[in-house]
Each structure stands twice: as structure tokens, then as C-alpha cells.
Design a protein around this motif. Structure first.
Motif, PDB file in Angstrom:
ATOM      1  N   ASP A  53       0.829  -1.205   0.000  1.00 28.81           N
ATOM      2  CA  ASP A  53       0.000   0.000   0.000  1.00 28.81           C
ATOM      3  C   ASP A  53       0.867   1.260   0.000  1.00 28.81           C
ATOM      4  O   ASP A  53       0.578   2.238  -0.709  1.00 28.81           O
ATOM      5  N   LEU A  54       1.928   1.257   0.802  1.00 29.19           N
ATOM      6  CA  LEU A  54       2.806   2.415   0.865  1.00 29.19           C
ATOM      7  C   LEU A  54       3.547   2.617  -0.455  1.00 29.19           C
ATOM      8  O   LEU A  54       3.733   3.765  -0.904  1.00 29.19           O
ATOM      9  N   ALA A  55       3.970   1.524  -1.077  1.00 29.46           N
ATOM     10  CA  ALA A  55       4.649   1.626  -2.366  1.00 29.46           C
ATOM     11  C   ALA A  55       3.729   2.254  -3.413  1.00 29.46           C
ATOM     12  O   ALA A  55       4.154   3.092  -4.219  1.00 29.46           O
ATOM     13  N   THR A  56       2.457   1.868  -3.395  1.00 30.27           N
ATOM     14  CA  THR A  56       1.490   2.454  -4.325  1.00 30.27           C
ATOM     15  C   THR A  56       1.263   3.922  -4.018  1.00 30.27           C
ATOM     16  O   THR A  56       1.232   4.767  -4.918  1.00 30.27           O
ATOM     17  N   ARG A  57       1.133   4.242  -2.737  1.00 27.34           N
ATOM     18  CA  ARG A  57       0.877   5.630  -2.332  1.00 27.34           C
ATOM     19  C   ARG A  57       2.011   6.557  -2.746  1.00 27.34           C
ATOM     20  O   ARG A  57       1.787   7.665  -3.234  1.00 27.34           O
ATOM     21  N   PHE A  58       3.258   6.101  -2.549  1.00 30.26           N
ATOM     22  CA  PHE A  58       4.407   6.931  -2.865  1.00 30.26           C
ATOM     23  C   PHE A  58       4.916   6.727  -4.291  1.00 30.26           C
ATOM     24  O   PHE A  58       5.890   7.354  -4.696  1.00 30.26           O
ATOM     25  N   GLN A  59       4.276   5.790  -5.027  1.00 31.05           N
ATOM     26  CA  GLN A  59       4.611   5.532  -6.424  1.00 31.05           C
ATOM     27  C   GLN A  59       6.072   5.103  -6.574  1.00 31.05           C
ATOM     28  O   GLN A  59       6.832   5.618  -7.398  1.00 31.05           O
ATOM     29  N   VAL A  60       6.447   4.133  -5.730  1.00 30.77           N
ATOM     30  CA  VAL A  60       7.809   3.592  -5.761  1.00 30.77           C
ATOM     31  C   VAL A  60       7.720   2.077  -5.648  1.00 30.77           C
ATOM     32  O   VAL A  60       6.649   1.503  -5.450  1.00 30.77           O
ATOM     33  N   SER A  61       8.878   1.418  -5.759  1.00 33.60           N
ATOM     34  CA  SER A  61       8.918  -0.023  -5.512  1.00 33.60           C
ATOM     35  C   SER A  61       8.871  -0.271  -4.004  1.00 33.60           C
ATOM     36  O   SER A  61       8.967   0.656  -3.192  1.00 33.60           O
ATOM     37  N   LYS A  62       8.778  -1.539  -3.622  1.00 28.88           N
ATOM     38  CA  LYS A  62       8.747  -1.873  -2.200  1.00 28.88           C
ATOM     39  C   LYS A  62      10.095  -1.640  -1.514  1.00 28.88           C
ATOM     40  O   LYS A  62      10.148  -1.484  -0.295  1.00 28.88           O
ATOM     41  N   THR A  63      11.177  -1.635  -2.283  1.00 29.99           N
ATOM     42  CA  THR A  63      12.511  -1.579  -1.671  1.00 29.99           C
ATOM     43  C   THR A  63      12.730  -0.330  -0.812  1.00 29.99           C
ATOM     44  O   THR A  63      13.117  -0.447   0.361  1.00 29.99           O
ATOM     45  N   PRO A  64      12.502   0.901  -1.322  1.00 30.83           N
ATOM     46  CA  PRO A  64      12.710   2.064  -0.447  1.00 30.83           C
ATOM     47  C   PRO A  64      11.724   2.109   0.715  1.00 30.83           C
ATOM     48  O   PRO A  64      12.048   2.623   1.785  1.00 30.83           O
ATOM     49  N   VAL A  65      10.530   1.560   0.532  1.00 32.18           N
ATOM     50  CA  VAL A  65       9.565   1.488   1.628  1.00 32.18           C
ATOM     51  C   VAL A  65      10.101   0.588   2.727  1.00 32.18           C
ATOM     52  O   VAL A  65      10.074   0.932   3.921  1.00 32.18           O
TER      53      VAL A  65
END
Length: 250
Positions: A53-65
Motif C-alpha cells: 500500500d505504501l509503495a502504491t501511495r508513494f509511487q515507488v517499488s517496495k525496496t525504499p519502503v
């Protein structure tokens, strides 16, 4: 190329939380955005932080999340649980006591050197930060108040010229931010007492009274710990950690 929501960027203009980001990597931006929301109560103890969900919200991959969550875990703000993912950690009087002891051990041990090293220029700088504290208090702007308090703290800590002292002590203070928020939000008496303590701190530093400074801060911190423990006891939702089943999106 990875993007970051403009609304999040607008909130991270350096004005919301006193976090030294270093290089503005995506991980650091996500870390700062989540940290602000945890510290100031927008994300509650026990609330799930789902990587997908956070990756989608911030429009990034899961790695930086994932990297941001690991940094938040190291600060005690997030709990990572096997097969259950991440959740905002509980508020704990024991953790607050531990952080307070470590910070005070550093600062009290350096009190004499701090007082002796305060120059007229540093005292003027401290006066300016205190004026900002008063202005933020009058505006009832707690974020601004905590920034000014941190700046005042840094002015004192930096006087003896030991960068490691500043880094360690401010890191501990940053980790205590959410406890200050919990103890003072909706409590004008505690907020006023905090401002009075900062005024008294500057008076004692200006007078060169290191022993009086340590004695005053010991009393203030002990009182604050008692108030926080009482507040958390009356507000069990702040110390509850919700146990949920693993979300396969995590």
C-alpha cells in the motif's frame, strides 16, 4: 523513474520535523513522511503499515519502503513482526525512561563544559530561539515549537565543540518527539510548563550555574515522566499493539 506524491513533497519542505535527511534519497523521503505522521499522531499505535500500500501511495517499488520501515524500527517507532508485517509501535513509559536516561547522561555530564563555553554570540542565538518558542506557543503551533526547542537545544549542545555530543543527544531527543506530543497535545498546562522550563534553562546557562541547571532539569524530567505515565495509563489506546493476521500484500 520513481516518483513521489507532490503532497508528500510539500510536507517535507524542511519545516515539519527536525530530521537531518542527508542525501534526499527516496528512502529518506518516505522515512521522513512516515515519521512525521507517527510522531504527531496521524498514524496511531498498532496501525498497520503495509509495504504494498505504501509503495502504491508513494509511487515507488517496495525496496525504499522496506528500507524506510527498517530505519523507523531502529528508532523504535515501528515494530516489524514475522508474518504480520509492520505496525506503529506502542508508546511505553519504559522506553521513554530509557531514552531520557541516555540523553540526560550525555547532557548532564557535559553541563559544566556547555555553560563555560557559552559565548555572547551563542547566548544571543539562544535568545532568538527562545523568542521563536514563545511565538510558536502563542500561535499554538506545536510542530514549530518543537523545531525551535530543538534549535535551542542544539545551540547549547554545540557550545563545547564536540560534534558527537550534538549528534547523539539530538538523535535521542528526536526519538522522544512522539512522547512530547502525547504528553502536551490538548494539555496547555504542560505546554506552558515546558516553555517556562526552557526560559529557566537559558537563565541558568546565562548565570553560569551548571549545578542549578542540572538540578532544574532533573526535577522537570522526573515530573514529565510522572505526567506521561499517568497520561498513558488513562489512554490505553496509545499503548495497545494490535495483533492482526499477516496481510499477503505486505
Amino acid at each position: 523513474m520513481a516518483t513521489f506524491e507532490q503532497s508528500e513533497m510539500n510536507r517535507l519542505d524542511g519545516q515539519d520535523l527536525p530530521v537531518i535527511l542527508g542525501h534526499p534519497t527516496m528512502k529518506n523521503l518516505i522515512y521522513a513522511a512516515l515519521r512525521e505522521r507517527i510522531v504527531f499522531g496521524e498514524l496511531k499505535p498498532g496501525e498497520r503499515l503495509v509495504e504494498a500500500d505504501l509503495a502504491t501511495r508513494f509511487q515507488v517499488s517496495k525496496t525504499p519502503v522496506r528500507e524506510a520501515l527498517l530505519t523507523l524500527e531502529a528508532e523504535g517507532l515501528v515494530t516489524l513482526r514475522a508474518h504480520r508485517g509492520a505496525a506503529v509501535s506502542q508508546l511505553s513509559p519504559d522506553q521513554y525512561r530509557d531514552l531520557l536516561f541516555a540523553r540526560d547522561a550525555l547532557e548532564f555530564g557535559a553541563a559544566s563544559e556547555i555553560v563555560a563555553a557559552m559565548t555572547p554570540a551563542r547566548l544571543a542565538e539562544a535568545e532568538a530561539h527562545l523568542a521563536e518558542l514563545v511565538s510558536a506557543f502563542d500561535a499554538q503551533d506545536f510542530r514549530r515549537y518543537r523545531r525551535a526547542q530543538r534549535d535551542l537545544h542544539a545551540t547549547f549542545l554545540g557550545a563545547p565543540g564536540y560534534p558527537t555530543l550534538v549528534q547523539l543527544a539530538l538523535n535521542l531527543q528526536d526519538r522522544m518527539d512522539r512522547y512530547a506530543w502525547a504528553a502536551m497535545v490538548g494539555r496547555p498546562d504542560r505546554w506552558q510548563a515546558s516553555l517556562d522550563a526552557q526560559r529557566r534553562r537559558l537563565e541558568l546557562v546565562r548565570a553560569g550555574d551548571a549545578d542549578g541547571l542540572v538540578s532544574m532539569l532533573r526535577r522537570w524530567h522526573a515530573e514529565g515522566l510522572d505526567h506521561l505515565a499517568h497520561h498513558l495509563a488513562r489512554t490505553p489506546e496509545l499503548t495497545s499493539l494490535v495483533e492482526e493476521e499477516s496481510d499477503d500484500r505486505t
